[in-house]
Design a protein around this motif. Structure first.
Motif, PDB file in Angstrom:
ATOM      1  N   ALA A 232       0.829  -1.201   0.000  1.00 18.33           N
ATOM      2  CA  ALA A 232       0.000   0.000   0.000  1.00 18.33           C
ATOM      3  C   ALA A 232       0.869   1.258   0.000  1.00 18.33           C
ATOM      4  CB  ALA A 232      -0.931  -0.001   1.206  1.00 18.33           C
ATOM      5  N   ARG A 233       1.955   1.234   0.747  1.00 16.08           N
ATOM      6  CA  ARG A 233       2.856   2.395   0.746  1.00 16.08           C
ATOM      7  C   ARG A 233       3.458   2.609  -0.647  1.00 16.08           C
ATOM      8  NH1 ARG A 233       5.218   0.330   5.622  1.00 16.08           N
ATOM      9  NH2 ARG A 233       7.191   0.055   4.490  1.00 16.08           N
ATOM     10  N   GLU A 234       3.775   1.508  -1.337  1.00 11.53           N
ATOM     11  CA  GLU A 234       4.336   1.630  -2.685  1.00 11.53           C
ATOM     12  C   GLU A 234       3.298   2.201  -3.653  1.00 11.53           C
ATOM     13  OE1 GLU A 234       5.568  -2.339  -3.484  1.00 11.53           O
ATOM     14  OE2 GLU A 234       7.418  -2.190  -2.285  1.00 11.53           O
ATOM     15  N   ALA A 235       2.063   1.766  -3.518  1.00 12.97           N
ATOM     16  CA  ALA A 235       0.996   2.300  -4.372  1.00 12.97           C
ATOM     17  C   ALA A 235       0.780   3.780  -4.086  1.00 12.97           C
ATOM     18  CB  ALA A 235      -0.295   1.518  -4.139  1.00 12.97           C
ATOM     19  N   LEU A 236       0.741   4.134  -2.809  1.00 18.13           N
ATOM     20  CA  LEU A 236       0.542   5.538  -2.444  1.00 18.13           C
ATOM     21  C   LEU A 236       1.684   6.406  -2.962  1.00 18.13           C
ATOM     22  CD1 LEU A 236      -1.122   7.651  -0.909  1.00 18.13           C
ATOM     23  CD2 LEU A 236       0.214   7.093   1.139  1.00 18.13           C
ATOM     24  N   ALA A 237       2.900   5.884  -2.938  1.00 18.24           N
ATOM     25  CA  ALA A 237       4.052   6.659  -3.408  1.00 18.24           C
ATOM     26  C   ALA A 237       3.878   7.068  -4.863  1.00 18.24           C
ATOM     27  CB  ALA A 237       5.334   5.853  -3.229  1.00 18.24           C
ATOM     28  N   VAL A 238       3.368   6.154  -5.695  1.00 12.58           N
ATOM     29  CA  VAL A 238       3.148   6.480  -7.110  1.00 12.58           C
ATOM     30  C   VAL A 238       2.174   7.650  -7.245  1.00 12.58           C
ATOM     31  CG1 VAL A 238       2.146   5.631  -9.266  1.00 12.58           C
ATOM     32  CG2 VAL A 238       3.696   4.172  -7.944  1.00 12.58           C
ATOM     33  N   LEU A 239       1.081   7.605  -6.498  1.00 11.02           N
ATOM     34  CA  LEU A 239       0.080   8.660  -6.581  1.00 11.02           C
ATOM     35  C   LEU A 239       0.579   9.963  -5.962  1.00 11.02           C
ATOM     36  CD1 LEU A 239      -3.084   6.534  -5.737  1.00 11.02           C
ATOM     37  CD2 LEU A 239      -2.185   7.157  -7.986  1.00 11.02           C
ATOM     38  N   ALA A 240       1.341   9.850  -4.870  1.00  7.92           N
ATOM     39  CA  ALA A 240       1.877  11.054  -4.231  1.00  7.92           C
ATOM     40  C   ALA A 240       2.894  11.746  -5.133  1.00  7.92           C
ATOM     41  CB  ALA A 240       2.512  10.695  -2.891  1.00  7.92           C
ATOM     42  N   GLU A 241       3.722  10.971  -5.802  1.00 10.83           N
ATOM     43  CA  GLU A 241       4.693  11.567  -6.716  1.00 10.83           C
ATOM     44  C   GLU A 241       3.986  12.252  -7.883  1.00 10.83           C
ATOM     45  OE1 GLU A 241       7.029   8.147  -7.589  1.00 10.83           O
ATOM     46  OE2 GLU A 241       7.946   8.119  -5.573  1.00 10.83           O
ATOM     47  N   ALA A 242       2.893  11.657  -8.357  1.00 12.10           N
ATOM     48  CA  ALA A 242       2.117  12.289  -9.425  1.00 12.10           C
ATOM     49  C   ALA A 242       1.479  13.583  -8.938  1.00 12.10           C
ATOM     50  CB  ALA A 242       1.048  11.326  -9.932  1.00 12.10           C
ATOM     51  N   ALA A 243       0.985  13.581  -7.702  1.00  9.76           N
ATOM     52  CA  ALA A 243       0.400  14.800  -7.143  1.00  9.76           C
ATOM     53  C   ALA A 243       1.454  15.887  -6.999  1.00  9.76           C
ATOM     54  CB  ALA A 243      -0.244  14.498  -5.795  1.00  9.76           C
ATOM     55  N   ALA A 244       2.650  15.513  -6.528  1.00  9.61           N
ATOM     56  CA  ALA A 244       3.707  16.491  -6.296  1.00  9.61           C
ATOM     57  C   ALA A 244       4.170  17.143  -7.592  1.00  9.61           C
ATOM     58  CB  ALA A 244       4.886  15.831  -5.582  1.00  9.61           C
ATOM     59  N   ARG A 245       4.138  16.404  -8.702  1.00 12.50           N
ATOM     60  CA  ARG A 245       4.550  16.998  -9.979  1.00 12.50           C
ATOM     61  C   ARG A 245       3.366  17.623 -10.728  1.00 12.50           C
ATOM     62  NH1 ARG A 245       5.086  11.308 -11.237  1.00 12.50           N
ATOM     63  NH2 ARG A 245       3.512  10.673 -12.785  1.00 12.50           N
ATOM     64  N   GLN A 246       2.222  17.704 -10.045  1.00 11.24           N
ATOM     65  CA  GLN A 246       1.007  18.324 -10.573  1.00 11.24           C
ATOM     66  C   GLN A 246       0.530  17.646 -11.858  1.00 11.24           C
ATOM     67  OE1 GLN A 246       2.049  22.559 -10.714  1.00 11.24           O
ATOM     68  NE2 GLN A 246       1.226  22.803  -8.662  1.00 11.24           N
ATOM     69  N   ASP A 247       0.566  16.341 -11.847  1.00  7.68           N
ATOM     70  CA  ASP A 247       0.028  15.561 -12.955  1.00  7.68           C
ATOM     71  C   ASP A 247      -1.458  15.906 -13.102  1.00  7.68           C
ATOM     72  OD1 ASP A 247      -1.233  13.373 -14.424  1.00  7.68           O
ATOM     73  OD2 ASP A 247       0.619  12.243 -14.106  1.00  7.68           O
ATOM     74  N   PRO A 248      -1.914  16.292 -14.285  1.00  2.28           N
ATOM     75  CA  PRO A 248      -3.315  16.702 -14.435  1.00  2.28           C
ATOM     76  C   PRO A 248      -4.318  15.606 -14.101  1.00  2.28           C
ATOM     77  CG  PRO A 248      -2.235  16.492 -16.575  1.00  2.28           C
ATOM     78  CD  PRO A 248      -1.158  16.434 -15.534  1.00  2.28           C
ATOM     79  N   ARG A 249      -3.903  14.351 -14.165  1.00  7.37           N
ATOM     80  CA  ARG A 249      -4.811  13.257 -13.822  1.00  7.37           C
ATOM     81  C   ARG A 249      -5.110  13.212 -12.331  1.00  7.37           C
ATOM     82  NH1 ARG A 249      -1.135   9.148 -17.307  1.00  7.37           N
ATOM     83  NH2 ARG A 249       0.376  10.267 -16.008  1.00  7.37           N
ATOM     84  N   MET A 250      -4.316  13.933 -11.538  1.00  5.83           N
ATOM     85  CA  MET A 250      -4.522  13.979 -10.088  1.00  5.83           C
ATOM     86  C   MET A 250      -5.312  15.200  -9.645  1.00  5.83           C
ATOM     87  SD  MET A 250      -3.089  11.267  -8.820  1.00  5.83           S
ATOM     88  CE  MET A 250      -2.977  11.712  -7.087  1.00  5.83           C
TER      89      MET A 250
END
Length: 328
Positions: A232-250
């Protein structure tokens, strides 16, 4: 068709919470404006689910009393109707039972319309999934969101057919303007693959099909308790990294902390969790308790545990004020 803005507006509940904190001055204990992860269980659903966990029925009056004890204004009530679609068990008249549980939850929430918002649920892999989504979207008791549970429904993000069915559900929810509350952790009991790869599938192949509605990832991409689940931490890391780079999908993605932040959370897990919350951005972190039936003060105890995290006052106050659009 309802559309949600990604900009955080302030509801009456949130405004009251901010006013209370301001009046009390620096160092005051903030109170959450909303609990984003609560459940009601009809007697029938509680009996059905008790084969795998000890559950008792809980109705809207009991839940509101729990919110009152915690000083919380509003709550998302997530139907457990998806449990009837669990592939591990067979039930007669499955879709009828799903409909009945969803309708019972909607009727209960309607008893406290200023406090509770009901979200319907179903197994997204079932042939009736889109039919139930459409029915809920046109029902006065729903129309604001759906709840999906990947573990209970045995959704596997590495199965192309499952991904395609999820896309259809996300596309339909988006078309109806319905938010999506998502328990994305794959089944532990069945030892399904889960981690960074599955999170990337969600990000790249599923989220783009619901770009206009809130998607709330429950339990910080796990299912609790605590923050010790490595996949779960690994899955969250992917989404958190996308949020931090302002990925529009997030842009429309939020995260609730239900069942993750516990009073006995080890100090190293607490520090790791806070680093990840900051990477996500505190403006998209939601309080939720996922209080089980019979635990009248769980919402309050859950918030006490959250306040023990090594956050600064402004960060805790930010989370307390956050209210996802479907609850405003």
């Amino acid at each position: 068709m309802r559309r949600f803005s990604a900009t955080f507006s302030v509801t009456i509940c949130a405004a009251l919470a901010m006013a209370t904190s301001a009046a009390a001055g620096p160092g005051a204990r903030p109170t959450p404006a909303a609990d984003h992860h609560q459940h009601l269980f009809s007697p029938a659903a509680a009996a059905w689910m008790s084969s795998s966990m000890a559950l008792a029925p809980i109705d809207a009056d009991e839940l509101v009393a729990q919110l009152d004890a915690a000083g919380i204004g509003r709550a998302a009530v997530l139907s457990a109707a998806y449990a009837y679609g669990a592939p591990s068990r067979k039930v007669d008249h499955e879709y009828g039972r799903v409909r009945a549980e969803n309708d019972w939850v909607a009727a209960q929430a309607a008893r406290h319309p200023e406090r509770l918002v009901a979200l319907c649920s179903f197994n997204p892999l079932k042939d009736y999934a889109l039919r139930e989504l459409g029915r809920c979207a046109t029902s006065p008791g729903f129309g604001r969101g759906i709840k999906l549970d990947f573990a209970a429904s045995d959704v596997q993000l590495d199965q192309p057919e499952h991904v395609e069915r999820l896309r259809r559900v996300f596309r339909a929810a988006n078309a109806h303007g319905m938010a999506i509350v998502l328990d994305m952790r794959a089944s532990r009991a069945l030892k399904r693959p889960y981690g960074a790869e599955q999170a990337r599938v969600l990000l790249e192949q599923v989220l783009p099909f619901a770009p206009d509605v809130p998607v709330q990832v429950s339990h910080l991409a796990g299912n609790g308790p605590g923050f010790g689940d490595t996949p779960a931490r690994e899955a969250l890391a992917v989404l958190a990294e996308a949020a931090a780079r302002q990925d529009p999908r997030m842009r429309q993605v939020w995260f609730d902390v239900a069942a993750v932040v516990r009073a006995d959370l080890p100090a190293d897990e607490a520090r790791r969790l806070v680093r990840r919350l900051r990477q996500l951005g505190m403006d998209r972190v939601l309080y939720g308790s996922d209080a089980p039936p019979g635990h009248a003060l769980e919402a309050n105890a859950g918030w006490d545990a959250f306040l023990r995290l090594p956050l600064d006052e402004a960060e805790a106050a930010r989370v307390a004020r956050n209210v996802v659009p479907y609850l405003r």
